[in-house]
Design an enzyme around this catalytic site. Structure first.
Site, mmCIF file in Angstrom:
data_model
loop_
_atom_site.group_PDB
_atom_site.id
_atom_site.type_symbol
_atom_site.label_atom_id
_atom_site.label_comp_id
_atom_site.label_asym_id
_atom_site.label_seq_id
_atom_site.Cartn_x
_atom_site.Cartn_y
_atom_site.Cartn_z
ATOM 1 N N TYR A 51 18.394 107.824 34.545
ATOM 2 C CA TYR A 51 19.029 107.442 35.812
ATOM 3 C C TYR A 51 18.912 105.932 35.990
ATOM 4 C CZ TYR A 51 19.028 112.434 37.030
ATOM 5 O OH TYR A 51 19.233 113.788 37.034
ATOM 6 N N PHE A 195 22.900 119.882 41.957
ATOM 7 C CA PHE A 195 24.215 119.976 42.607
ATOM 8 C C PHE A 195 24.168 121.051 43.714
ATOM 9 C CE2 PHE A 195 28.980 119.439 41.736
ATOM 10 C CZ PHE A 195 28.931 118.089 42.006
ATOM 11 N N PRO A 196 23.105 121.091 44.515
ATOM 12 C CA PRO A 196 22.978 122.206 45.461
ATOM 13 C C PRO A 196 23.892 122.140 46.675
ATOM 14 C CG PRO A 196 21.150 120.684 45.725
ATOM 15 C CD PRO A 196 21.927 120.202 44.539
ATOM 16 N N THR A 201 30.062 120.013 50.362
ATOM 17 C CA THR A 201 30.456 118.857 51.167
ATOM 18 C C THR A 201 31.690 118.162 50.584
ATOM 19 O OG1 THR A 201 28.950 117.423 49.936
ATOM 20 C CG2 THR A 201 28.101 118.427 51.938
HETATM 21 N N1 LIG Z 1 19.517 118.344 35.351
HETATM 22 C C1 LIG Z 1 20.690 117.781 35.437
HETATM 23 O O1 LIG Z 1 21.471 117.786 34.490
HETATM 24 C C2 LIG Z 1 21.093 117.138 36.716
HETATM 25 C C3 LIG Z 1 22.423 116.749 36.931
HETATM 26 C C4 LIG Z 1 22.750 116.131 38.137
HETATM 27 C C5 LIG Z 1 21.787 115.930 39.099
HETATM 28 N N2 LIG Z 1 20.501 116.315 38.858
HETATM 29 C C6 LIG Z 1 19.454 116.156 39.880
HETATM 30 O O2 LIG Z 1 19.868 116.915 40.990
HETATM 31 C C7 LIG Z 1 19.825 116.117 42.162
HETATM 32 C C8 LIG Z 1 20.899 116.568 43.113
HETATM 33 O O3 LIG Z 1 22.162 116.531 42.478
HETATM 34 P P1 LIG Z 1 23.400 115.734 43.046
HETATM 35 O O4 LIG Z 1 22.937 114.526 43.793
HETATM 36 O O5 LIG Z 1 24.341 115.525 41.914
HETATM 37 O O6 LIG Z 1 24.099 116.774 44.007
HETATM 38 P P2 LIG Z 1 23.836 117.242 45.505
HETATM 39 O O7 LIG Z 1 22.447 116.956 45.916
HETATM 40 O O8 LIG Z 1 24.340 118.622 45.610
HETATM 41 O O9 LIG Z 1 24.866 116.379 46.346
HETATM 42 C C9 LIG Z 1 24.779 114.996 46.520
HETATM 43 C C10 LIG Z 1 26.138 114.578 47.077
HETATM 44 O O10 LIG Z 1 26.371 115.253 48.306
HETATM 45 C C11 LIG Z 1 26.378 114.322 49.368
HETATM 46 N N3 LIG Z 1 25.531 114.863 50.411
HETATM 47 C C12 LIG Z 1 24.205 115.175 50.337
HETATM 48 N N4 LIG Z 1 23.784 115.705 51.491
HETATM 49 C C13 LIG Z 1 24.856 115.731 52.308
HETATM 50 C C14 LIG Z 1 25.050 116.166 53.638
HETATM 51 N N5 LIG Z 1 24.057 116.671 54.370
HETATM 52 N N6 LIG Z 1 26.292 116.040 54.183
HETATM 53 C C15 LIG Z 1 27.312 115.531 53.467
HETATM 54 N N7 LIG Z 1 27.188 115.089 52.197
HETATM 55 C C16 LIG Z 1 25.969 115.206 51.624
HETATM 56 C C17 LIG Z 1 25.862 113.028 48.821
HETATM 57 O O11 LIG Z 1 26.530 111.942 49.399
HETATM 58 P P3 LIG Z 1 25.726 110.858 50.288
HETATM 59 O O12 LIG Z 1 24.973 110.029 49.321
HETATM 60 O O13 LIG Z 1 26.805 110.170 51.004
HETATM 61 O O14 LIG Z 1 24.824 111.678 51.188
HETATM 62 C C18 LIG Z 1 26.239 113.123 47.353
HETATM 63 O O15 LIG Z 1 27.579 112.740 47.161
HETATM 64 C C19 LIG Z 1 19.985 114.694 41.638
HETATM 65 O O16 LIG Z 1 19.426 113.751 42.527
HETATM 66 C C20 LIG Z 1 19.219 114.739 40.349
HETATM 67 O O17 LIG Z 1 17.833 114.544 40.595
HETATM 68 C C21 LIG Z 1 20.159 116.907 37.681
#
Ligand SMILES: NC(=O)c1ccc[n+]([C@@H]2O[C@H](COP(=O)([O-])OP(=O)(O)OC[C@H]3O[C@@H](n4cnc5c(N)ncnc54)[C@H](OP(=O)(O)O)[C@@H]3O)[C@@H](O)[C@H]2O)c1
Length: 287
Positions: A51, A195-196, A201
């Site tokens: 990252y 991606f939870p 959203t």
């Molecule tokens: N193992 C893997 O291959 C892998 C892949 C991807 C990610 N990850 C891990 O998983 C974590 C989470 O994944 P992710 O960040 O891709 O997806 P996520 O947590 O499902 O979603 C994040 C996205 O949703 C928005 N968001 C979050 N909370 C919100 C809310 N309450 N209302 C509206 N929009 C909201 C964020 O925008 P804003 O910033 O504007 O809030 C961002 O665009 C990452 O931080 C990483 O640590 C792991």
């Protein structure tokens, strides 16, 4: 519980969006979000060596070190960040080097949970898990986790070393890892859905989800997170955000009760889509 000895609160934090796209936060703001997460009760943070090329781990150390006793930091290695493409790289010597670099950046002597970011199809699984096992024997990592694995791969890996966690893409709209989740629940393995909330959203919310959110006076993102927490005790979601308001909103979902009727309705959302998804997505969202 992770690995039988690390207790964490059920809603964690994914740090990926604190550094890098799309927000490119300034470091002061990013450190503030990390600290606020802890103040609001987060005891599990997920990061990775790739990252922002290690910046993410360094940022967490800058913001949070010396770490509170209760904090569990999970990092990952084994995937190379080439911008648009993320390529698995599981050669044992590379994994061992990356774990050492993560230790240095995070200012730790031992990583609580070290996850193989992707299984590299070009390297025998025994060599990849074997490298992590060696790191474990050396005391450099406490527990081994996997990411984006099939049930078969998980079972194979377990023959080589104890596996404490699996981090697969999974959410209200994407249940393709249901079989892996079920196995984790039965075998005391933490299931960390990445991606939870994003699909909910970013346009994939559904009428039933929106209706329940409206009726309860909460947001669809909160319903998506509450559903995950109710769906299986093995689940440890790691929602990520670059905004304080979203962090607070997401963490409030930990105490949002859902009724049996709500759960029955939400269980139908995406439930037709349970085919295992074995392909590694190549888009930037696959990080
Ligand atoms: N193992 C893997 O291959 C892998 C892949 C991807 C990610 N990850 C891990 O998983 C974590 C989470 O994944 P992710 O960040 O891709 O997806 P996520 O947590 O499902 O979603 C994040 C996205 O949703 C928005 N968001 C979050 N909370 C919100 C809310 N309450 N209302 C509206 N929009 C909201 C964020 O925008 P804003 O910033 O504007 O809030 C961002 O665009 C990452 O931080 C990483 O640590 C792991």
């Amino acid at each position: 519980m992770i690995g039988g000895d690390l207790t964490v609160n059920r809603l964690g934090f994914g740090a990926m969006r604190l550094t890098g796209p799309p927000a490119w936060l300034d470091r002061y703001t990013a450190r503030g979000i990390a600290r606020r997460a802890l103040a609001l009760g987060v005891t599990f943070i997920d990061t990775a060596d790739s990252y922002d090329f290690g910046e993410n781990e360094e940022l967490l150390a800058d913001a949070l070190h010396p770490y509170p006793e209760s904090l569990v930091i999970a990092t990952k290695g084994g995937q190379v960040n080439l911008g648009a493409d993320w390529i698995p790289l599981g050669r044992p010597e590379y994994l061992r080097q990356q774990a050492e670099l993560s230790l240095r950046r995070l200012r730790l002597n031992q990583v609580d949970l070290y996850q193989l970011h992707r299984i590299d199809p070009a390297v025998p699984l025994a060599e990849q898990i074997g490298a992590l096992r060696l790191l474990q024997e050396q005391g450099k990592i406490r527990h081994i986790g996997l990411s984006e694995v099939t049930l078969e791969q998980l079972r194979q890996a377990e023959k080589i070393a104890p596996i404490a966690s699996v981090q697969n893409r999974y959410n209200l709209a994407d249940r393709s890892a249901e079989d892996v989740l079920h196995y984790c629940g039965q075998h005391g393995i933490a299931f960390i859905p990445w991606f939870p909330v994003a699909p909910i959203t970013q346009g994939q919310s559904t009428d039933p989800t929106d209706a329940i959110a409206t009726r309860r006076g909460v947001t669809p993102a909160q319903i998506a997170l509450a559903w995950l927490l109710h769906h299986s005790l093995a689940i440890l979601p790691i929602p990520g955000t670059s905004q304080l308001a979203h962090l607070e909103e997401n963490l409030a979902a930990a105490s949002l009760p859902l009724t049996t009727d709500d759960l029955t309705t939400l269980d139908q959302v995406g439930s037709g889509q349970t085919e295992p998804r074995y392909q590694t997505p190549s888009s930037a969202l696959s990080r």
